[in-house]
Design a protein around this motif. Structure first.
Motif, PDB file in Angstrom:
ATOM      1  N   UNK A   1       0.865  -1.170  -0.036  1.00 49.46           N
ATOM      2  CA  UNK A   1       0.000  -0.014   0.054  1.00 49.46           C
ATOM      3  C   UNK A   1       0.857   1.187  -0.117  1.00 49.46           C
ATOM      4  N   UNK A   2       1.789   1.156   0.622  1.00 44.17           N
ATOM      5  CA  UNK A   2       2.901   2.420   0.763  1.00 44.17           C
ATOM      6  C   UNK A   2       3.397   2.715  -0.442  1.00 44.17           C
ATOM      7  N   UNK A   3       3.877   1.717  -1.206  1.00 38.71           N
ATOM      8  CA  UNK A   3       4.746   1.898  -2.278  1.00 38.71           C
ATOM      9  C   UNK A   3       3.603   2.249  -3.553  1.00 38.71           C
TER      10      UNK A   3
ATOM     11  N   UNK B   1      -1.715   7.572   2.244  1.00 34.31           N
ATOM     12  CA  UNK B   1      -1.612   6.450   2.533  1.00 34.31           C
ATOM     13  C   UNK B   1      -2.088   6.236   4.071  1.00 34.31           C
ATOM     14  N   UNK B   2      -3.019   5.405   4.353  1.00 32.65           N
ATOM     15  CA  UNK B   2      -3.446   5.161   5.637  1.00 32.65           C
ATOM     16  C   UNK B   2      -3.011   3.717   6.073  1.00 32.65           C
TER      17      UNK B   2
ATOM     18  N   UNK C   1      -4.890   5.232  -0.701  1.00 32.73           N
ATOM     19  CA  UNK C   1      -4.369   3.940  -0.393  1.00 32.73           C
ATOM     20  C   UNK C   1      -4.415   3.629   0.886  1.00 32.73           C
ATOM     21  N   UNK C   2      -5.356   2.748   1.350  1.00 32.49           N
ATOM     22  CA  UNK C   2      -5.577   2.330   2.678  1.00 32.49           C
ATOM     23  C   UNK C   2      -5.339   0.946   2.982  1.00 32.49           C
TER      24      UNK C   2
END
Length: 223
Positions: A23-25, A34-35, A127-128
């Motif tokens: 998700x981070x990427x 980002x969550x 993006x979570x």
């Protein structure tokens, strides 16, 4: 109130499936927010441990409800603060993770933290990652992914992470803990861990990080 015009990619899955890394990427490559929803539960877990509160005690549960309702958590760049104290590293401990899993099965606590998660829906997109991002927190997400891997694979990944951080780790203990967390998460009464309707299920046991990231981005572009 959520701005439903802001697109969301929801990535759910079990502990140590790699959803946070993915998700981070994806968020960075798309320029989205980002969550890490699990971080919010881990912050509450650290606060609970610091106050000596345990969800099995009725009196403690009342205090946990009050704590969750006013949790002084802040996300600044890549650091996480609880009441002004940097807890970025401490929330990643196995103790915090186990407590977070115990707290996450309690409906009242989940309710208190729901709006805090939805507040991350801002900017160009989000993006979570978590356990119920696609089913409960962002049911209108543009893309829903359920990222999974075998328990053995996930335990080995977590074991490597701990060793690389210089922490002692027993693979057998980690595997047993992951299996216990899976059982709690899949059997809880509220938002049990499972692929939600419309989710793309992706088993990443034998995939590289780049392969998973590219797969998620390709699905999103087609959504």
């Amino acid at each position: 109130m959520m701005d439903h015009s802001i697109p969301v990619i929801a990535i759910d899955g079990p502990t140590a499936s790699g959803k946070g890394t993915i998700a981070g990427r994806v968020a960075r490559e798309l320029g989205y927010n980002y969550l890490d929803s699990g971080a919010i539960y881990r912050v509450l877990a650290v606060a609970a441990l610091a106050h000596g509160l345990f969800p099995e005690s009725e009196s403690d549960l009342r205090k946990l409800d009050a704590l969750a309702a006013s949790l002084p958590v802040e996300f600044r760049a890549d650091r996480i603060y609880l009441g002004g104290k940097d807890v970025t590293e401490s929330i990643r401990s196995e103790e915090a993770g186990t407590m977070a899993s115990r707290l996450a099965v309690i409906p009242s606590l989940r309710g208190h933290l729901l709006q805090r998660q939805r507040d991350f829906r801002r900017g160009s997109g989000l993006v979570a990652d978590g356990r119920d991002m696609g089913s409960v927190v962002f049911p209108d997400a543009a893309l829903k992914v359920f990222l999974t891997a075998s328990a053995q694979t996930r335990a080995e990944r977590r074991h490597r992470q701990l060793i690389e951080r210089g922490e002692s780790a027993d693979l057998a203990v980690i595997l047993a803990d992951l299996q216990a967390r899976d059982k709690r998460d899949t059997e809880r009464a509220v938002a049990p861990l499972k692929p939600c309707e419309g989710a793309h299920v992706l088993d990443c046991s034998d995939m590289s990080i780049d392969e998973v990231v590219n797969t998620v981005k390709a699905w999103y572009l087609k959504a």
